[in-house]
Scaffold this motif. Sequence first.
Motif, PDB file in Angstrom:
ATOM      1  N   ASN A   1      -5.580   3.898  11.397  1.00  0.00           N
ATOM      2  CA  ASN A   1      -4.245   3.912  11.963  1.00  0.00           C
ATOM      3  C   ASN A   1      -3.897   5.384  12.198  1.00  0.00           C
ATOM      4  OD1 ASN A   1      -1.553   3.725  12.563  1.00  0.00           O
ATOM      5  ND2 ASN A   1      -0.932   2.721  10.666  1.00  0.00           N
TER       6      ASN A   1
ATOM      7  N   TYR B   1      -1.844   7.915   9.688  1.00  0.00           N
ATOM      8  CA  TYR B   1      -0.773   6.942   9.401  1.00  0.00           C
ATOM      9  C   TYR B   1       0.535   7.667   9.094  1.00  0.00           C
ATOM     10  CZ  TYR B   1       1.685   3.458   6.477  1.00  0.00           C
ATOM     11  OH  TYR B   1       2.608   2.620   5.899  1.00  0.00           O
TER      12      TYR B   1
ATOM     13  N   GLY C   1       0.831  -1.203   0.000  1.00  0.00           N
ATOM     14  CA  GLY C   1       0.000   0.000   0.000  1.00  0.00           C
ATOM     15  C   GLY C   1       0.869   1.257   0.000  1.00  0.00           C
TER      16      GLY C   1
ATOM     17  N   ALA D   1      -6.581  -0.379   4.327  1.00  0.00           N
ATOM     18  CA  ALA D   1      -5.668  -1.413   4.833  1.00  0.00           C
ATOM     19  C   ALA D   1      -6.336  -2.375   5.830  1.00  0.00           C
ATOM     20  CB  ALA D   1      -4.452  -0.752   5.477  1.00  0.00           C
TER      21      ALA D   1
ATOM     22  N   ILE E   1      -8.514   7.212   6.180  1.00  0.00           N
ATOM     23  CA  ILE E   1      -8.543   5.766   6.468  1.00  0.00           C
ATOM     24  C   ILE E   1      -9.879   5.509   7.166  1.00  0.00           C
ATOM     25  CG2 ILE E   1      -7.319   3.839   7.599  1.00  0.00           C
ATOM     26  CD1 ILE E   1      -4.929   5.909   7.913  1.00  0.00           C
TER      27      ILE E   1
ATOM     28  N   ARG F   1       4.820  -8.007   0.227  1.00  0.00           N
ATOM     29  CA  ARG F   1       4.893  -6.593  -0.168  1.00  0.00           C
ATOM     30  C   ARG F   1       4.016  -6.315  -1.380  1.00  0.00           C
ATOM     31  NH1 ARG F   1       4.726  -4.265   2.756  1.00  0.00           N
ATOM     32  NH2 ARG F   1       5.678  -2.313   2.173  1.00  0.00           N
TER      33      ARG F   1
HETATM   34  C1  PLP Z   1      -3.187   2.703   7.004  1.00  0.00           C
HETATM   35  C2  PLP Z   1      -2.080   1.980   6.334  1.00  0.00           C
HETATM   36  N1  PLP Z   1      -1.939   2.106   5.016  1.00  0.00           N
HETATM   37  C3  PLP Z   1      -0.971   1.480   4.346  1.00  0.00           C
HETATM   38  C4  PLP Z   1      -0.061   0.690   5.002  1.00  0.00           C
HETATM   39  C5  PLP Z   1       1.040   0.104   4.171  1.00  0.00           C
HETATM   40  O1  PLP Z   1       1.119  -1.235   4.180  1.00  0.00           O
HETATM   41  P1  PLP Z   1       2.024  -2.027   3.163  1.00  0.00           P
HETATM   42  O2  PLP Z   1       2.957  -1.082   2.507  1.00  0.00           O
HETATM   43  O3  PLP Z   1       2.693  -3.061   3.987  1.00  0.00           O
HETATM   44  O4  PLP Z   1       1.088  -2.600   2.180  1.00  0.00           O
HETATM   45  C6  PLP Z   1      -0.151   0.527   6.383  1.00  0.00           C
HETATM   46  C7  PLP Z   1       0.835  -0.286   7.130  1.00  0.00           C
HETATM   47  O5  PLP Z   1       1.038  -0.159   8.297  1.00  0.00           O
HETATM   48  C8  PLP Z   1      -1.190   1.196   7.064  1.00  0.00           C
HETATM   49  O6  PLP Z   1      -1.345   1.099   8.392  1.00  0.00           O
END
Ligand code: PLP
Length: 394
Positions: free
Chosen positions: A178, A128, A103, A208, A173, A245
């Motif tokens: 987060n 986040y 993400g 997420a 989000i 990933r």
């Molecule tokens: C809100 C949110 N978005 C995106 C991510 C990114 O995750 P990843 O890059 O592992 O897919 C996270 C990871 O902690 C997250 O908490």
Amino acid sequence: MTNTGYEVRLARRAAGSGDELSAILSLVNAPGQITFSGGFPAPDIFPTAFVRDVVLEELGSSAPVALQYTPTEGLASLRSALAEWIHSGQGVSPSSLLVTSGGIEALQLLCRTLLDPGDRVLVEAPTYLGALTAFNGFEARIDTVAADEEGLDPAALADALASGPLPKLLYVIPDFQNPTGSWLSTSRRHEIVALARRHGLLIVEDVAYRELAFVPEDRPSLWSLAPDVVVQVGTFSKILFPGVRLGWATGPSSLIGHLTRAKQNSDQCAGGLGQWLAESYLRSGALGPQLTVARSTYAARWEAMAGGLAAHLGPEFSWTTPRGGFFTWVTGPPSLDTAALLPRAASLGVAYVPGAPFYPQRDVHNTLRIAFSATTPAEIAEGTRRLGLLLSTP
Ligand SMILES: Cc1ncc(COP(=O)(O)O)c(C=O)c1O
């Protein structure tokens, strides 16, 4: 040349970026530590047997695809499986879907595509820290919009839109946010997309944790309400495992086309092996039952965490009550500085993330984020005891 020598050569976007994410990741599996810091999924429910079996049984014949480069937008077969799963019944076309390396890469590509230095971005506060790092890395001007336990406040968003230049995007989000764990109410979802349409605002919806409600309830995604003004960013990290990933972005196809072009200037394509594994997993039908296990695991861990916090933190502390996801957000008395307590926390063997880096101005010092996802109820009981010790002594 010394490190100090390089300091003067740093690009503007590299100066002032924090080390919080590296610090969090360095604590994965750290011996002697009870880690409430990272948003790590529970390792004990990783679908290890599925991965072992599919590699043993199918990788031989799939190697020309799984071990090769893939198209920049991702394997066509994964994109169609993903399109079906994400928006079941809503007719998303694979051409409006880009597979990314997590993400976080989807957020980076959005920044690369949309942001010039000084462009305005709106975020919830707190939010986040990986997203804040991405926006800072592209020298955005980050403005905050108030949020509470019901999520982003539409009235505050209307105020933010009424003052200043039109933001390039709003990052939100909606589900088990987060760091606070908040869940955007359905009525606010409708109000927020109506505002976005009225002002021509692009919403970046980060989903997420969307699948991880302790008790599932149908709250429409912002994308489903307004696919014309929303780009949705998702990840396999929290529902499968972060070792692949792998994430995605879906939205208006012209924007997805630009993100795909930007990806040529990043890693060119996400890893084929992870894409092949994720596709095999989606097609196997194992994800539904896995999510059921994940929800009950995280619900039980939250229950243990709620009990531990109530038992060990004093009345001057409060915390949020998530209904899904990985996190609770703890607020202490105004005099508390949770970053300053980190060395003592490490010596007591408990880790958390101090709250300041979740705010663009890093100006709130009496909060901390606690993840309950990757620790067992027994570890949570001991970890909250250590946290209580840390927070009760001046
Ligand atoms: C809100 C949110 N978005 C995106 C991510 C990114 O995750 P990843 O890059 O592992 O897919 C996270 C990871 O902690 C997250 O908490």
